[in-house]
Design a protein around this motif. Structure first.
Motif, PDB file in Angstrom:
ATOM      1  N   SER A   1       0.806  -1.218   0.000  1.00 40.58           N
ATOM      2  CA  SER A   1       0.000   0.000   0.000  1.00 40.58           C
ATOM      3  C   SER A   1       0.840   1.270   0.000  1.00 40.58           C
ATOM      4  O   SER A   1       0.281   2.369  -0.100  1.00 40.58           O
ATOM      5  CB  SER A   1      -0.928   0.009   1.218  1.00 40.58           C
ATOM      6  OG  SER A   1      -0.176   0.028   2.422  1.00 40.58           O
ATOM      7  N   ALA A   2       2.162   1.147   0.097  1.00 46.32           N
ATOM      8  CA  ALA A   2       3.020   2.334   0.172  1.00 46.32           C
ATOM      9  C   ALA A   2       3.245   2.937  -1.211  1.00 46.32           C
ATOM     10  O   ALA A   2       3.336   2.222  -2.215  1.00 46.32           O
ATOM     11  CB  ALA A   2       4.359   1.971   0.798  1.00 46.32           C
ATOM     12  N   ASP A   3       3.356   4.264  -1.254  1.00 52.28           N
ATOM     13  CA  ASP A   3       3.706   4.935  -2.508  1.00 52.28           C
ATOM     14  C   ASP A   3       5.169   4.714  -2.870  1.00 52.28           C
ATOM     15  O   ASP A   3       5.539   4.773  -4.041  1.00 52.28           O
ATOM     16  CB  ASP A   3       3.430   6.437  -2.384  1.00 52.28           C
ATOM     17  CG  ASP A   3       1.971   6.731  -2.125  1.00 52.28           C
ATOM     18  OD1 ASP A   3       1.127   6.289  -2.923  1.00 52.28           O
ATOM     19  OD2 ASP A   3       1.666   7.391  -1.110  1.00 52.28           O
ATOM     20  N   ALA A   4       5.998   4.484  -1.851  1.00 52.62           N
ATOM     21  CA  ALA A   4       7.410   4.165  -2.083  1.00 52.62           C
ATOM     22  C   ALA A   4       7.872   3.219  -0.994  1.00 52.62           C
ATOM     23  O   ALA A   4       7.447   3.323   0.168  1.00 52.62           O
ATOM     24  CB  ALA A   4       8.277   5.424  -2.085  1.00 52.62           C
ATOM     25  N   VAL A   5       8.749   2.291  -1.365  1.00 47.52           N
ATOM     26  CA  VAL A   5       9.387   1.381  -0.412  1.00 47.52           C
ATOM     27  C   VAL A   5      10.888   1.596  -0.512  1.00 47.52           C
ATOM     28  O   VAL A   5      11.472   1.448  -1.592  1.00 47.52           O
ATOM     29  CB  VAL A   5       9.032  -0.092  -0.694  1.00 47.52           C
ATOM     30  CG1 VAL A   5       9.822  -1.019   0.229  1.00 47.52           C
ATOM     31  CG2 VAL A   5       7.532  -0.325  -0.522  1.00 47.52           C
ATOM     32  N   VAL A   6      11.499   1.965   0.607  1.00 50.12           N
ATOM     33  CA  VAL A   6      12.951   2.138   0.676  1.00 50.12           C
ATOM     34  C   VAL A   6      13.548   0.869   1.258  1.00 50.12           C
ATOM     35  O   VAL A   6      13.186   0.456   2.371  1.00 50.12           O
ATOM     36  CB  VAL A   6      13.329   3.346   1.545  1.00 50.12           C
ATOM     37  CG1 VAL A   6      14.852   3.477   1.635  1.00 50.12           C
ATOM     38  CG2 VAL A   6      12.726   4.633   0.984  1.00 50.12           C
ATOM     39  N   LEU A   7      14.457   0.257   0.506  1.00 49.15           N
ATOM     40  CA  LEU A   7      15.136  -0.953   0.959  1.00 49.15           C
ATOM     41  C   LEU A   7      16.551  -0.575   1.378  1.00 49.15           C
ATOM     42  O   LEU A   7      17.392  -0.256   0.542  1.00 49.15           O
ATOM     43  CB  LEU A   7      15.171  -2.003  -0.146  1.00 49.15           C
ATOM     44  CG  LEU A   7      13.810  -2.425  -0.715  1.00 49.15           C
ATOM     45  CD1 LEU A   7      13.997  -3.502  -1.766  1.00 49.15           C
ATOM     46  CD2 LEU A   7      12.905  -2.914   0.404  1.00 49.15           C
ATOM     47  N   GLN A   8      16.795  -0.586   2.668  1.00 45.33           N
ATOM     48  CA  GLN A   8      18.104  -0.283   3.233  1.00 45.33           C
ATOM     49  C   GLN A   8      18.867  -1.598   3.259  1.00 45.33           C
ATOM     50  O   GLN A   8      18.536  -2.520   3.992  1.00 45.33           O
ATOM     51  CB  GLN A   8      17.919   0.344   4.618  1.00 45.33           C
ATOM     52  CG  GLN A   8      19.158   0.884   5.257  1.00 45.33           C
ATOM     53  CD  GLN A   8      19.761  -0.146   6.172  1.00 45.33           C
ATOM     54  OE1 GLN A   8      19.095  -0.700   7.045  1.00 45.33           O
ATOM     55  NE2 GLN A   8      21.035  -0.424   5.957  1.00 45.33           N
ATOM     56  N   LEU A   9      19.888  -1.694   2.392  1.00 49.03           N
ATOM     57  CA  LEU A   9      20.440  -2.990   2.003  1.00 49.03           C
ATOM     58  C   LEU A   9      21.473  -3.560   2.960  1.00 49.03           C
ATOM     59  O   LEU A   9      22.193  -4.494   2.608  1.00 49.03           O
ATOM     60  CB  LEU A   9      21.020  -2.890   0.585  1.00 49.03           C
ATOM     61  CG  LEU A   9      19.977  -2.545  -0.490  1.00 49.03           C
ATOM     62  CD1 LEU A   9      20.636  -2.386  -1.852  1.00 49.03           C
ATOM     63  CD2 LEU A   9      18.877  -3.595  -0.553  1.00 49.03           C
ATOM     64  N   GLN A  10      21.509  -3.051   4.209  1.00 45.53           N
ATOM     65  CA  GLN A  10      22.260  -3.760   5.240  1.00 45.53           C
ATOM     66  C   GLN A  10      21.502  -5.002   5.705  1.00 45.53           C
ATOM     67  O   GLN A  10      22.065  -5.837   6.410  1.00 45.53           O
ATOM     68  CB  GLN A  10      22.517  -2.844   6.446  1.00 45.53           C
ATOM     69  CG  GLN A  10      23.572  -1.780   6.214  1.00 45.53           C
ATOM     70  CD  GLN A  10      23.773  -0.911   7.440  1.00 45.53           C
ATOM     71  OE1 GLN A  10      22.873  -0.769   8.274  1.00 45.53           O
ATOM     72  NE2 GLN A  10      24.945  -0.329   7.551  1.00 45.53           N
ATOM     73  N   GLN A  11      20.257  -5.116   5.312  1.00 45.42           N
ATOM     74  CA  GLN A  11      19.470  -6.300   5.641  1.00 45.42           C
ATOM     75  C   GLN A  11      19.799  -7.433   4.661  1.00 45.42           C
ATOM     76  O   GLN A  11      20.287  -7.185   3.552  1.00 45.42           O
ATOM     77  CB  GLN A  11      17.984  -5.956   5.580  1.00 45.42           C
ATOM     78  CG  GLN A  11      17.553  -4.923   6.593  1.00 45.42           C
ATOM     79  CD  GLN A  11      17.789  -5.369   8.023  1.00 45.42           C
ATOM     80  OE1 GLN A  11      17.338  -6.435   8.439  1.00 45.42           O
ATOM     81  NE2 GLN A  11      18.504  -4.556   8.789  1.00 45.42           N
ATOM     82  N   PRO A  12      19.564  -8.694   5.044  1.00 44.07           N
ATOM     83  CA  PRO A  12      19.884  -9.817   4.153  1.00 44.07           C
ATOM     84  C   PRO A  12      19.200  -9.690   2.796  1.00 44.07           C
ATOM     85  O   PRO A  12      18.055  -9.238   2.685  1.00 44.07           O
ATOM     86  CB  PRO A  12      19.364 -11.033   4.934  1.00 44.07           C
ATOM     87  CG  PRO A  12      19.429 -10.607   6.364  1.00 44.07           C
ATOM     88  CD  PRO A  12      19.074  -9.144   6.362  1.00 44.07           C
ATOM     89  N   GLY A  13      19.906 -10.130   1.762  1.00 40.68           N
ATOM     90  CA  GLY A  13      19.402 -10.013   0.403  1.00 40.68           C
ATOM     91  C   GLY A  13      18.077 -10.715   0.192  1.00 40.68           C
ATOM     92  O   GLY A  13      17.208 -10.206  -0.534  1.00 40.68           O
ATOM     93  N   ASN A  14      17.888 -11.887   0.816  1.00 42.81           N
ATOM     94  CA  ASN A  14      16.629 -12.605   0.587  1.00 42.81           C
ATOM     95  C   ASN A  14      15.444 -11.854   1.191  1.00 42.81           C
ATOM     96  O   ASN A  14      14.334 -11.865   0.639  1.00 42.81           O
ATOM     97  CB  ASN A  14      16.709 -14.041   1.107  1.00 42.81           C
ATOM     98  CG  ASN A  14      17.050 -14.145   2.585  1.00 42.81           C
ATOM     99  OD1 ASN A  14      17.251 -13.149   3.278  1.00 42.81           O
ATOM    100  ND2 ASN A  14      17.132 -15.371   3.080  1.00 42.81           N
TER     101      ASN A  14
END
Length: 290
Positions: free
Chosen positions: A129-142
């Motif tokens: 439902s978000a207009d944008a999703v920010v993926l902060q890539l210190q989290q695991p790739g999967n």
């Protein structure tokens, strides 16, 4: 405008010292700050300050620090419904030792404080439902891949993933990387604007429509399909670079959602990053007027 951020939550302890002691030595702390931190929390909080509503998908422990950080998120206006409380886990702690405007991080981030695909799936409605999703890539790739697949709006990548790079880039609309991250992604050393433009073009060929890259000490470079712009860094006195990138990502995302061109969005993001580095720690108070 609704923004969902997938990223780290931590307790931040910032220590400003006049010198970094050698082995066996000591230094007197001239300033100490304790705060809600982690790149995911910083980005979400900054987005709220800039007029968006923000939800955070991240993990804290089931300890007192986790209680306090979730309370702080709510007080800052960030929706914490999708924050996972991991049982039998201590909340992440980042110690930021600052000297002459440069940080040295000491990180205690238990593996259980990283997101799993199952955590992301549980938050899929907030992502869709978000207009944008920010993926902060210190989290695991999967976990980041699961978030990209669930996202319903603009996808913004921040950093370098530990896996799934090609699929994440193919799904992304925007990627932001500092000069080290850009070198890892493209194999190009970034020392000048032309280097950043070439690296940006290489990234656009892999999926995104906009790339925001850093030329250290000089400029932020925005690259898009029909052009590019080099935006000089602001002239503020740098106290601590912690949080500069987080402020940049939040401001860039908000501006793009509001319909700004990549160059206009990059200028707003550069100003926000300049404001963030004028104080110790990553907790910055951004507003629409700042």
């Amino acid at each position: 405008m609704r923004i969902a951020v997938v990223g780290q939550i931590a307790r931040d302890l910032v220590l400003v010292v006049p010198e970094v002691p050698s082995a066996g030595g000591s230094a007197t702390v001239s300033e100490r700050r304790e705060m809600l931190g982690g790149k995911g929390a910083n980005i979400a909080r900054n987005a709220v300050g800039l007029g968006a509503t923000a939800a955070l998908v991240g993990v804290v422990g089931d300890d007192r620090d986790g209680d306090l950080l979730v309370q702080r998120l709510s007080a800052d206006g960030v929706a914490a419904d999708a924050v996972v409380r991991r049982t039998a886990t201590r909340t992440a702690l980042v110690v930021d030792v600052v000297h002459d405007g440069h940080y040295r991080y000491l990180e205690d981030i238990p593996p259980a404080c990283l997101l799993t695909p199952a955590d992301v799936t549980a938050a899929s409605s907030a992502l869709a439902s978000a207009d944008a999703v920010v993926l902060q890539l210190q989290q695991p790739g999967n976990a980041c891949l699961a978030a990209a697949r669930a996202a319903g709006g603009l996808i913004v990548l921040d950093g370098v993933p530990d896996s799934g790079t090609d699929e994440l880039l193919a799904a992304a609309d925007v990627i932001r990387a500092d000069h080290r991250e850009a070198a890892l992604l493209t194999g190009r050393e970034i020392t000048a604007v032309d280097d950043a433009v070439e690296a940006g073009r290489a990234l656009l060929a892999r999926g995104p429509s906009t790339a925001a890259l850093e030329v250290p000490g000089e400029a932020n470079v925005l690259v898009w399909q029909d052009g590019h712009a080099a935006i000089p860094l602001t002239a503020e006195h740098v106290v601590d670079t912690t949080g500069g990138g987080d402020a940049f990502v939040a401001a860039l995302t908000v501006a793009l959602l509001e319909g700004d061109t990549p160059e206009e969005a990059g200028r707003k993001a550069t100003r926000a990053a300049g404001q963030a580095v004028t104080h110790p720690g990553g907790r910055t108070t951004l507003t629409r007027e700042s």
